[in-house]
Scaffold this motif. Structure first.
Motif, PDB file in Angstrom:
ATOM      1  N   PRO A  75       0.841  -1.200   0.000  1.00  0.00           N
ATOM      2  CA  PRO A  75       0.000   0.000   0.000  1.00  0.00           C
ATOM      3  C   PRO A  75       0.872   1.245   0.000  1.00  0.00           C
ATOM      4  CG  PRO A  75       0.048  -0.982   2.184  1.00  0.00           C
ATOM      5  CD  PRO A  75       0.823  -1.903   1.282  1.00  0.00           C
ATOM      6  N   GLN A  76       0.966   1.898  -1.134  1.00  0.00           N
ATOM      7  CA  GLN A  76       1.941   2.978  -1.289  1.00  0.00           C
ATOM      8  C   GLN A  76       1.659   4.173  -0.391  1.00  0.00           C
ATOM      9  OE1 GLN A  76       4.605   2.626  -2.981  1.00  0.00           O
ATOM     10  NE2 GLN A  76       4.098   0.664  -3.894  1.00  0.00           N
ATOM     11  N   GLU A  77       0.424   4.331   0.082  1.00  0.00           N
ATOM     12  CA  GLU A  77       0.145   5.472   0.944  1.00  0.00           C
ATOM     13  C   GLU A  77       0.638   5.242   2.369  1.00  0.00           C
ATOM     14  OE1 GLU A  77      -3.434   2.751   1.182  1.00  0.00           O
ATOM     15  OE2 GLU A  77      -2.041   3.481  -0.351  1.00  0.00           O
ATOM     16  N   THR A  78       0.995   3.993   2.706  1.00  0.00           N
ATOM     17  CA  THR A  78       1.515   3.678   4.035  1.00  0.00           C
ATOM     18  C   THR A  78       3.020   3.857   4.044  1.00  0.00           C
ATOM     19  OG1 THR A  78      -0.243   2.050   4.343  1.00  0.00           O
ATOM     20  CG2 THR A  78       1.642   1.936   5.847  1.00  0.00           C
ATOM     21  N   PRO A  79       3.555   4.774   4.855  1.00  0.00           N
ATOM     22  CA  PRO A  79       4.988   5.058   4.807  1.00  0.00           C
ATOM     23  C   PRO A  79       5.832   3.855   5.189  1.00  0.00           C
ATOM     24  CG  PRO A  79       3.800   6.782   5.983  1.00  0.00           C
ATOM     25  CD  PRO A  79       2.851   5.648   5.796  1.00  0.00           C
ATOM     26  N   PHE A  80       6.878   3.623   4.449  1.00  0.00           N
ATOM     27  CA  PHE A  80       7.898   2.645   4.811  1.00  0.00           C
ATOM     28  C   PHE A  80       8.945   3.312   5.682  1.00  0.00           C
ATOM     29  CE2 PHE A  80      12.105   0.860   4.126  1.00  0.00           C
ATOM     30  CZ  PHE A  80      11.896  -0.475   4.409  1.00  0.00           C
ATOM     31  N   GLY A  81       9.310   4.544   5.318  1.00  0.00           N
ATOM     32  CA  GLY A  81      10.342   5.267   6.049  1.00  0.00           C
ATOM     33  C   GLY A  81       9.806   5.929   7.295  1.00  0.00           C
ATOM     34  N   GLU A  82      10.638   6.798   7.862  1.00  0.00           N
ATOM     35  CA  GLU A  82      10.303   7.458   9.117  1.00  0.00           C
ATOM     36  C   GLU A  82       9.373   8.652   8.884  1.00  0.00           C
ATOM     37  OE1 GLU A  82      13.845   7.733  11.870  1.00  0.00           O
ATOM     38  OE2 GLU A  82      14.835   7.306   9.971  1.00  0.00           O
ATOM     39  N   ASP A  83       8.633   8.982   9.925  1.00  0.00           N
ATOM     40  CA  ASP A  83       7.685  10.092   9.876  1.00  0.00           C
ATOM     41  C   ASP A  83       8.435  11.394  10.102  1.00  0.00           C
ATOM     42  OD1 ASP A  83       5.370  11.529   9.756  1.00  0.00           O
ATOM     43  OD2 ASP A  83       4.752  11.090  11.815  1.00  0.00           O
ATOM     44  N   SER A  84       8.604  12.180   9.052  1.00  0.00           N
ATOM     45  CA  SER A  84       9.373  13.416   9.160  1.00  0.00           C
ATOM     46  C   SER A  84       8.545  14.520   9.811  1.00  0.00           C
ATOM     47  CB  SER A  84       9.836  13.872   7.769  1.00  0.00           C
ATOM     48  OG  SER A  84       8.726  14.178   6.956  1.00  0.00           O
ATOM     49  N   ALA A  85       9.217  15.406  10.498  1.00  0.00           N
ATOM     50  CA  ALA A  85       8.620  16.578  11.139  1.00  0.00           C
ATOM     51  C   ALA A  85       7.654  16.217  12.260  1.00  0.00           C
ATOM     52  CB  ALA A  85       7.920  17.471  10.111  1.00  0.00           C
ATOM     53  N   GLU A 308      17.048   0.760  -0.397  1.00  0.00           N
ATOM     54  CA  GLU A 308      16.587   0.456  -1.747  1.00  0.00           C
ATOM     55  C   GLU A 308      15.060   0.443  -1.817  1.00  0.00           C
ATOM     56  OE1 GLU A 308      18.467   0.360  -4.385  1.00  0.00           O
ATOM     57  OE2 GLU A 308      20.224   0.741  -3.125  1.00  0.00           O
ATOM     58  N   VAL A 309      14.408  -0.050  -0.753  1.00  0.00           N
ATOM     59  CA  VAL A 309      12.943  -0.018  -0.709  1.00  0.00           C
ATOM     60  C   VAL A 309      12.451   1.427  -0.688  1.00  0.00           C
ATOM     61  CG1 VAL A 309      10.896  -0.648   0.626  1.00  0.00           C
ATOM     62  CG2 VAL A 309      12.795  -2.258   0.428  1.00  0.00           C
ATOM     63  N   LEU A 310      13.049   2.248   0.196  1.00  0.00           N
ATOM     64  CA  LEU A 310      12.659   3.654   0.275  1.00  0.00           C
ATOM     65  C   LEU A 310      12.924   4.363  -1.049  1.00  0.00           C
ATOM     66  CD1 LEU A 310      11.709   5.942   2.229  1.00  0.00           C
ATOM     67  CD2 LEU A 310      14.123   6.474   2.526  1.00  0.00           C
ATOM     68  N   LYS A 311      14.048   4.063  -1.669  1.00  0.00           N
ATOM     69  CA  LYS A 311      14.404   4.681  -2.941  1.00  0.00           C
ATOM     70  C   LYS A 311      13.390   4.334  -4.023  1.00  0.00           C
ATOM     71  CE  LYS A 311      18.329   4.897  -6.166  1.00  0.00           C
ATOM     72  NZ  LYS A 311      19.705   4.403  -6.418  1.00  0.00           N
ATOM     73  N   SER A 312      12.881   3.105  -3.993  1.00  0.00           N
ATOM     74  CA  SER A 312      11.907   2.689  -5.008  1.00  0.00           C
ATOM     75  C   SER A 312      10.559   3.378  -4.823  1.00  0.00           C
ATOM     76  CB  SER A 312      11.712   1.172  -4.950  1.00  0.00           C
ATOM     77  OG  SER A 312      11.013   0.781  -3.771  1.00  0.00           O
ATOM     78  N   PHE A 319       7.689  15.094  -7.517  1.00  0.00           N
ATOM     79  CA  PHE A 319       6.418  14.502  -7.934  1.00  0.00           C
ATOM     80  C   PHE A 319       6.561  13.305  -8.869  1.00  0.00           C
ATOM     81  CE2 PHE A 319       5.490  19.014  -7.045  1.00  0.00           C
ATOM     82  CZ  PHE A 319       4.519  18.862  -6.053  1.00  0.00           C
ATOM     83  N   ALA A 320       7.773  12.918  -9.254  1.00  0.00           N
ATOM     84  CA  ALA A 320       7.941  11.821 -10.209  1.00  0.00           C
ATOM     85  C   ALA A 320       7.392  10.514  -9.657  1.00  0.00           C
ATOM     86  CB  ALA A 320       9.418  11.670 -10.585  1.00  0.00           C
ATOM     87  N   ALA A 321       7.711  10.197  -8.397  1.00  0.00           N
ATOM     88  CA  ALA A 321       7.232   8.942  -7.808  1.00  0.00           C
ATOM     89  C   ALA A 321       5.720   8.958  -7.640  1.00  0.00           C
ATOM     90  CB  ALA A 321       7.906   8.702  -6.463  1.00  0.00           C
ATOM     91  N   ILE A 322       5.152  10.126  -7.394  1.00  0.00           N
ATOM     92  CA  ILE A 322       3.695  10.243  -7.249  1.00  0.00           C
ATOM     93  C   ILE A 322       3.014  10.037  -8.598  1.00  0.00           C
ATOM     94  CG2 ILE A 322       1.817  11.806  -6.617  1.00  0.00           C
ATOM     95  CD1 ILE A 322       3.795  13.155  -4.676  1.00  0.00           C
ATOM     96  N   LEU A 323       3.555  10.649  -9.629  1.00  0.00           N
ATOM     97  CA  LEU A 323       2.935  10.573 -10.949  1.00  0.00           C
ATOM     98  C   LEU A 323       2.994   9.174 -11.540  1.00  0.00           C
ATOM     99  CD1 LEU A 323       4.190  13.940 -12.497  1.00  0.00           C
ATOM    100  CD2 LEU A 323       1.912  13.418 -11.618  1.00  0.00           C
ATOM    101  N   ASP A 324       4.061   8.418 -11.244  1.00  0.00           N
ATOM    102  CA  ASP A 324       4.139   7.079 -11.818  1.00  0.00           C
ATOM    103  C   ASP A 324       3.628   5.996 -10.868  1.00  0.00           C
ATOM    104  OD1 ASP A 324       6.207   6.531 -10.018  1.00  0.00           O
ATOM    105  OD2 ASP A 324       7.787   6.872 -11.489  1.00  0.00           O
TER     106      ASP A 324
END
Length: 368
Positions: A75-85, A308-312, A319-324
């Motif tokens: 589920p791409q809307e669920t963050p894999f990385g850390e919660d910033s701010a 590598e997971v975060l990078k993907s 916006f490139a990752a969002i658009l694709d």
């Protein structure tokens, strides 16, 4: 608007390393990924299956994180990385912020006495030495940026080894103590010489340009400051860490400092329109392009497959990752910006704009 010049911790196009050129260590996660606080889930472990869940993703034990798992789409809307701010007032300690205030005051006093003050500091000697190499302010400014970039990026590259040798906090103090005076020198020199050089175009009377430059500069600071999400780490009150941020501005671009610096440079070059502005932009953007490659390289070395997971799931180009479809914004995405750090950025950005006359008066007094 005065630049956040060179103060990025450290922040173009991605310059990827050839596959295999960087040795991939065993899978490592920062503590906040191994024990996710912002995204706690009772389903972290599923007793009914031989699977481990990371922020909503299912991974068979023994398989690499990020491998093909068609039976459990991510589920791409669920963050894999850390919660910033993220900033929880209940988790803050008065003593920590008291230490931060004391350290900040001590740093400012030391910076003034040892570097800025013409009578006791070495800043004037440093500027005079570099200025003797060329009579052209564009060339001098490029050299100041180049010196800062070498020192700043060099110390960042040596961070892993340096922290093992002298510890995280001491290395952060060393890093800041060397980088900050060089950054201040470049900022002051730019303010004093921004209207020198050869005028290439004059567009300041064009209708709406001032508003465009002001808005662009305002937006750029939201990209420039994510490296300071945790001020206590910046001041070494908390132990400094390398983070795998993903929420907030990081969903838009994995390297917001680079994007913010490019926006700031383009806006100010358009407004000033001379060779000094062009040289400043070329130097800063080049430094941040290198920072993109170097930052990804360092995270890959430290975190391996986790990065590598975060990078993907993220992109360098906004916006490139969002658009694709690799990064899907949650419906309440705006809530990731309604946080104290972003409010602080807003106040500081407006304050910086209003303080332009004071900044110029201070810089002019130094005669750098």
């Amino acid at each position: 608007m005065a630049s956040r010049l060179l103060l990025s911790t450290s922040t173009p196009l991605l310059l990827p390393s050839p596959r295999g050129s960087v040795a991939t260590p065993s899978l490592r996660y920062p503590p906040s990924l191994a024990f996710p606080k912002p995204f706690r889930s009772p389903n972290l472990w599923r007793p009914s299956s031989n699977c481990l869940r990371f922020f909503g993703r299912t991974h068979d034990r023994g398989t690499s994180i990020g491998g093909a798992e068609p039976e459990s789409p991510i589920p791409q809307e669920t963050p894999f990385g850390e919660d910033s701010a993220a900033f929880d007032p209940g988790q803050q300690k008065f003593s920590s912020w008291a230490y931060f205030t004391a350290i900040l005051g001590a740093v400012l006093v030391a910076l003034d006495v040892l570097w800025i003050s013409p009578s006791t500091g070495f800043g004037t000697v440093y500027i005079d030495a570099v200025s003797r190499l060329s009579e052209r302010p564009e060339v001098v400014l490029l050299m100041l940026i180049f010196i800062f970039a070498i020192v700043h990026s060099g110390l960042a590259s040596l961070r892993d080894d340096g922290e093992k040798l002298i510890g995280e906090r001491v290395y952060r103090v060393l890093f800041a103590g060397v980088s900050l005076p060089l950054a201040v020198s470049a900022v002051v020199y730019f303010i004093n010489h921004q209207y020198d050089g050869t005028q290439l175009w004059q567009l300041q009377n064009v209708f709406g340009l001032h508003e465009l430059v002001w808005f662009s500069s305002f937006v750029s600071f939201f990209f420039l400051y994510p490296s300071t999400f945790n001020l206590l780490e910046v001041a070494a009150v908390d132990k400094p860490k390398m983070h795998l941020w993903e929420t907030g501005i990081m969903r838009i671009t994995r390297h917001p400092q680079m994007v913010g610096q490019v926006i700031w440079c383009l806006a100010h070059t358009l407004w000033i329109g001379n060779t000094v502005a062009v040289a400043t932009s070329v130097g800063l953007i080049a430094h941040h392009i290198y920072g993109v490659w170097n930052g990804d390289r360092r995270l890959a070395v430290r975190y391996g497959e986790a990065f590598e997971v975060l990078k993907s799931r993220t992109s360098v180009i906004p916006f490139a990752a969002i658009l694709d479809g690799r990064q899907k914004l949650p419906k309440d995405y705006y809530k990731e910006f309604i946080r104290l750090p972003y409010l602080t950025i807003t106040i500081l950005t407006l304050g910086t704009y209003l303080a332009h006359p004071l900044m110029q008066a201070f810089s002019f007094r130094l005669h750098w």
